[in-house]
Every structure is written in structure tokens, then in C-alpha cells.
Design a protein around this motif. Structure first.
Motif, PDB file in Angstrom:
ATOM      1  N   PRO A   1      48.966  50.729  32.336  1.00 27.29           N
ATOM      2  CA  PRO A   1      49.836  50.257  31.251  1.00 27.29           C
ATOM      3  C   PRO A   1      49.227  49.085  30.495  1.00 27.29           C
ATOM      4  CG  PRO A   1      51.095  50.604  33.270  1.00 27.29           C
ATOM      5  CD  PRO A   1      49.646  50.716  33.647  1.00 27.29           C
ATOM      6  N   ALA A   2      49.379  49.095  29.178  1.00 24.08           N
ATOM      7  CA  ALA A   2      48.848  48.011  28.353  1.00 24.08           C
ATOM      8  C   ALA A   2      49.434  46.668  28.769  1.00 24.08           C
ATOM      9  CB  ALA A   2      49.147  48.295  26.885  1.00 24.08           C
ATOM     10  N   GLU A   3      50.697  46.666  29.192  1.00 22.50           N
ATOM     11  CA  GLU A   3      51.319  45.404  29.598  1.00 22.50           C
ATOM     12  C   GLU A   3      50.659  44.843  30.853  1.00 22.50           C
ATOM     13  OE1 GLU A   3      55.471  46.061  30.286  1.00 22.50           O
ATOM     14  OE2 GLU A   3      55.145  47.167  32.172  1.00 22.50           O
ATOM     15  N   ASP A   4      50.164  45.698  31.743  1.00 24.72           N
ATOM     16  CA  ASP A   4      49.482  45.232  32.949  1.00 24.72           C
ATOM     17  C   ASP A   4      48.085  44.708  32.617  1.00 24.72           C
ATOM     18  OD1 ASP A   4      51.736  46.079  34.206  1.00 24.72           O
ATOM     19  OD2 ASP A   4      50.794  47.729  35.299  1.00 24.72           O
ATOM     20  N   LEU A   5      47.381  45.413  31.731  1.00 24.04           N
ATOM     21  CA  LEU A   5      46.069  44.940  31.307  1.00 24.04           C
ATOM     22  C   LEU A   5      46.191  43.563  30.656  1.00 24.04           C
ATOM     23  CD1 LEU A   5      44.691  48.272  29.801  1.00 24.04           C
ATOM     24  CD2 LEU A   5      43.900  47.177  31.902  1.00 24.04           C
ATOM     25  N   ALA A   6      47.238  43.390  29.850  1.00 23.84           N
ATOM     26  CA  ALA A   6      47.452  42.095  29.196  1.00 23.84           C
ATOM     27  C   ALA A   6      47.847  41.024  30.206  1.00 23.84           C
ATOM     28  CB  ALA A   6      48.524  42.235  28.117  1.00 23.84           C
ATOM     29  N   LYS A   7      48.668  41.391  31.164  1.00 22.89           N
ATOM     30  CA  LYS A   7      49.134  40.433  32.174  1.00 22.89           C
ATOM     31  C   LYS A   7      47.963  39.803  32.921  1.00 22.89           C
ATOM     32  CE  LYS A   7      52.120  40.147  36.262  1.00 22.89           C
ATOM     33  NZ  LYS A   7      53.150  40.862  37.072  1.00 22.89           N
ATOM     34  N   PHE A   8      46.931  40.608  33.213  1.00 26.21           N
ATOM     35  CA  PHE A   8      45.787  40.107  33.964  1.00 26.21           C
ATOM     36  C   PHE A   8      44.574  39.864  33.064  1.00 26.21           C
ATOM     37  CE2 PHE A   8      48.485  42.235  37.067  1.00 26.21           C
ATOM     38  CZ  PHE A   8      48.569  41.254  38.045  1.00 26.21           C
ATOM     39  N   ASP A   9      44.795  39.976  31.754  1.00 26.40           N
ATOM     40  CA  ASP A   9      43.744  39.696  30.764  1.00 26.40           C
ATOM     41  C   ASP A   9      42.485  40.503  31.060  1.00 26.40           C
ATOM     42  OD1 ASP A   9      42.658  38.545  28.500  1.00 26.40           O
ATOM     43  OD2 ASP A   9      41.898  36.777  29.566  1.00 26.40           O
ATOM     44  N   VAL A  10      42.675  41.804  31.273  1.00 28.97           N
ATOM     45  CA  VAL A  10      41.560  42.692  31.597  1.00 28.97           C
ATOM     46  C   VAL A  10      41.180  43.522  30.374  1.00 28.97           C
ATOM     47  CG1 VAL A  10      40.854  44.710  32.944  1.00 28.97           C
ATOM     48  CG2 VAL A  10      42.049  42.824  34.059  1.00 28.97           C
ATOM     49  N   ASP A  11      39.912  43.447  30.025  1.00 28.17           N
ATOM     50  CA  ASP A  11      39.328  44.287  28.987  1.00 28.17           C
ATOM     51  C   ASP A  11      38.432  45.303  29.687  1.00 28.17           C
ATOM     52  OD1 ASP A  11      37.948  45.494  26.947  1.00 28.17           O
ATOM     53  OD2 ASP A  11      37.151  43.645  26.075  1.00 28.17           O
ATOM     54  N   LEU A  12      38.819  46.573  29.665  1.00 26.59           N
ATOM     55  CA  LEU A  12      38.061  47.584  30.404  1.00 26.59           C
ATOM     56  C   LEU A  12      36.668  47.809  29.835  1.00 26.59           C
ATOM     57  CD1 LEU A  12      40.805  50.230  31.251  1.00 26.59           C
ATOM     58  CD2 LEU A  12      39.762  48.537  32.768  1.00 26.59           C
ATOM     59  N   ASP A  13      36.413  47.360  28.610  1.00 27.08           N
ATOM     60  CA  ASP A  13      35.053  47.461  28.062  1.00 27.08           C
ATOM     61  C   ASP A  13      34.113  46.448  28.717  1.00 27.08           C
ATOM     62  OD1 ASP A  13      35.472  49.550  26.198  1.00 27.08           O
ATOM     63  OD2 ASP A  13      36.461  48.142  24.840  1.00 27.08           O
ATOM     64  N   ALA A  14      34.666  45.337  29.158  1.00 31.70           N
ATOM     65  CA  ALA A  14      33.855  44.297  29.813  1.00 31.70           C
ATOM     66  C   ALA A  14      34.732  43.533  30.797  1.00 31.70           C
ATOM     67  CB  ALA A  14      33.255  43.356  28.771  1.00 31.70           C
ATOM     68  N   PRO A  15      35.125  44.178  31.895  1.00 22.85           N
ATOM     69  CA  PRO A  15      36.081  43.554  32.812  1.00 22.85           C
ATOM     70  C   PRO A  15      35.509  42.363  33.570  1.00 22.85           C
ATOM     71  CG  PRO A  15      35.276  45.626  33.710  1.00 22.85           C
ATOM     72  CD  PRO A  15      34.743  45.535  32.318  1.00 22.85           C
ATOM     73  N   ASN A  16      36.280  41.292  33.595  1.00 25.51           N
ATOM     74  CA  ASN A  16      35.946  40.143  34.433  1.00 25.51           C
ATOM     75  C   ASN A  16      36.248  40.507  35.886  1.00 25.51           C
ATOM     76  OD1 ASN A  16      37.126  37.674  35.980  1.00 25.51           O
ATOM     77  ND2 ASN A  16      35.787  36.780  34.417  1.00 25.51           N
ATOM     78  N   PRO A  17      35.295  40.344  36.805  1.00 28.94           N
ATOM     79  CA  PRO A  17      35.496  40.816  38.185  1.00 28.94           C
ATOM     80  C   PRO A  17      36.745  40.262  38.859  1.00 28.94           C
ATOM     81  CG  PRO A  17      33.196  40.290  37.826  1.00 28.94           C
ATOM     82  CD  PRO A  17      33.925  39.829  36.597  1.00 28.94           C
ATOM     83  N   SER A  18      37.000  38.973  38.741  1.00 27.05           N
ATOM     84  CA  SER A  18      38.150  38.393  39.442  1.00 27.05           C
ATOM     85  C   SER A  18      39.463  38.864  38.840  1.00 27.05           C
ATOM     86  CB  SER A  18      38.074  36.866  39.429  1.00 27.05           C
ATOM     87  OG  SER A  18      38.143  36.367  38.107  1.00 27.05           O
ATOM     88  N   GLN A  19      39.511  38.953  37.519  1.00 24.96           N
ATOM     89  CA  GLN A  19      40.733  39.425  36.871  1.00 24.96           C
ATOM     90  C   GLN A  19      40.966  40.905  37.172  1.00 24.96           C
ATOM     91  OE1 GLN A  19      39.379  38.212  33.018  1.00 24.96           O
ATOM     92  NE2 GLN A  19      40.727  36.426  32.937  1.00 24.96           N
ATOM     93  N   PHE A  20      39.882  41.693  37.193  1.00 23.54           N
ATOM     94  CA  PHE A  20      40.005  43.112  37.496  1.00 23.54           C
ATOM     95  C   PHE A  20      40.488  43.307  38.929  1.00 23.54           C
ATOM     96  CE2 PHE A  20      38.314  47.222  38.916  1.00 23.54           C
ATOM     97  CZ  PHE A  20      38.864  48.049  37.955  1.00 23.54           C
ATOM     98  N   THR A  21      39.986  42.496  39.850  1.00 21.03           N
ATOM     99  CA  THR A  21      40.422  42.573  41.248  1.00 21.03           C
ATOM    100  C   THR A  21      41.917  42.321  41.361  1.00 21.03           C
ATOM    101  OG1 THR A  21      38.274  41.947  42.162  1.00 21.03           O
ATOM    102  CG2 THR A  21      40.224  41.472  43.517  1.00 21.03           C
TER     103      THR A  21
END
Length: 280
Positions: free
Chosen positions: A182-202
């Protein structure tokens, strides 16, 4: 083609392509095993249309043809072995074949590149593509308990499995232009799937894994409502995905570089435990 050959073809499709589900299906007695192989074979056909290389408009036309085939099973004769066997399954089991229409709806959404703003949106998709299979399978298993409650729990287990699939396939889906989280979850953890930050993605994966665990916890309540062999089948299929979920949760970053899976031995061990009634 006679029915025996038609069922054999459905079983061939299942044993060759159902890399996880086959472990559970093989635990069923013969009639149910053949019936569930037919359900899988037709579901696989629908999935293959949605995931194939044809242009989107052709995919949607073929999916609609599959929908019409399900709606017109009664009274037709078929050269197609899967449809021939599916018509026989409908005659012999209380399978809600109309649920295939929900699977088709989900595949149409895939073809159109639908994305999901909220978890409620994603939940509906999961019910279509996986909850529907749970309810179809319940028609093969049967239950002496409340059917509506059993169907709700089968649906919940399907949602759990689909959430696990989504986490496992993040990289592959993203490469194919599909985003299910969900877009709301990606925004909640500030995750960009084009260049995911490892800690935020975790943190995102841990959050989604906990959500999936809740759906498994609900879905497990279906098992006591089934006979022993059907419960073993369900426990094996869901147990493999539950173990896969825990592997993903233990190493969230792994899904960005490879397809996380269990070994053949690990899957077989889950099936053995399920047959012994030790899956919960």
C-alpha cells in the motif's frame, strides 16, 4: 478425451507447477486430491494468462473467456481436459466455482497495473486472488462446522499467503512495473522502491510480516474444522508459506537481491509435521 485422462492432465499440471501447494495436495485421499488438482490447474491457467507476454487487451479478452467458461460448465462437452475435469468436480463437490470470477478480477487488476493506496484496497485484491482459492479448496475439503465461518477462515488464510507472496516477490514485481504494498505504508516508512534505504525497508517488511502473522493466526482456526487429511493438506500448504514469511522477516533485505525460498527438504518436513497434526 475421457475423464480419467482429463484428471491425469490436471494432476500433471499440478505436480509440475505447484512448487509449494503440491506438498499439501499429495496428503489428501484420491478423490479430494484429484479434485484439488483440478482447482489448481484452472487457477494456474488464469494466472498464466495474466502473467503472460500477450498485449494487455488480449489478456483481458482471454480472462473474460475463462470467466465465461466457468459460468457455462453445466451441460457442455469439452475437448479441453481442464474444463472437462472442472465440470465433473462441480457435479461431485460443493465447490463455489463462481469464486474463480474473483480470481479473474484480481488478474484483470494486475494486467491494468492497479496500485493500492490503503491496506483495505490491498485486502480486497488478496481476497480475490488468494481468498478465492481458499474458498474453492474448502468446497473440496468439506466441513461439518458452520460453512460461513469456515469460508471466512479459509479466506483469511488465503490473505496471509498472498501477503507472504507479495513480500517474497517485491523485487520481481517492481521490475515488472507492479507494486502491491500500500502507498500509505511506503509513505509511513519513507520507502522508495527504486532506491530503498536498508533500515527503512527493514522496518517496512517487519511491519508487513506482523500483519501477515495476524492473518495466519486467524486462518489457523480453520484446521480443527476439517477432517484430518484435509487439515494436513491445509496445514502443509500454509505452513510452508508461514515458514517462508519468517525467513523473509529474519532477513528483509534478501528479497531485494534474490527470490527467498525453502529447500525441498524443508518443505517436506513441514508436510510431515502437518500430517502428524503439529502445524499451528
Amino acid at each position: 478425451m475421457d475423464l480419467t485422462e482429463a484428471y491425469r492432465e490436471c494432476e500433471r499440471i499440478t505436480w509440475s507447477q505447484a512448487r509449494n501447494f503440491a506438498y499439501g495436495i499429495r496428503l489428501l485421499p484420491p478423490a479430494k486430491r484429484r479434485g484439488l488438482a483440478v482447482i489448481y490447474a484452472f487457477a494456474r491457467r488464469i494466472d498464466d494468462i495474466g502473467d503472460g507476454a500477450l498485449p494487455p487487451e488480449r489478456k483481458i479478452a482471454d480472462l473474460e473467456s475463462a470467466r465465461q467458461a466457468v459460468l457455462n460448465l453445466k451441460g457442455n462437452s469439452y475437448d479441453d481436459p481442464v474444463l472437462l475435469a472442472l465440470a465433473d468436480v462441480e457435479r461431485n463437490f460443493p465447490v463455489p466455482v463462481e469464486a474463480f470470477g474473483e480470481l479473474i478480477d484480481g488478474c484483470v487488476a494486475d494486467v491494468r497495473g492497479t496500485r493500492y493506496e490503503t491496506f483495505d484496497d490491498l485486502h480486497y485484491y488478496c481476497r480475490c486472488v488468494a481468498g478465492s482459492i481458499g474458498r474453492l479448496s474448502l468446497g473440496i475439503f468439506g466441513t461439518s462446522h458452520d460453512l460461513d465461518e469456515a469460508a471466512r477462515l479459509a479466506d483469511s488464510l488465503g490473505v496471509a499467503l498472498q501477503l507472504t507472496n507479495i513480500l517474497r516477490d517485491i523485487r520481481e514485481d517492481h521490475q515488472n512495473g507492479r507494486i502491491y504494498l500500500p502507498a500509505e505504508d511506503l509513505a509511513k516508512f519513507d520507502v522508495d522502491l527504486d532506491a530503498p534505504n536498508p533500515s527503512q525497508f527493514t522496518r517496512l517488511v517487519e511491519y508487513e510480516a506482523e500483519r501477515a502473522r495476524d492473518w495466519y493466526a486467524t486462518g489457523w482456526r480453520l484446521l480443527p474444522m476439517l477432517d484430518r487429511r484435509s487439515a494436513a493438506c491445509t496445514g502443509a500448504m500454509a505452513g510452508i508459506y508461514r515458514q517462508l514469511l519468517e525467513r523473509i522477516a529474519a532477513q528483509p533485505g534478501a528479497v531485494l537481491s534474490s527470490r527467498v525460498s525453502l529447500s525441498t527438504g524443508e518443505k517436506a518436513m513441514v508436510a510431515v509435521r502437518a500430517l502428524a497434526g503439529r502445524i499451528r
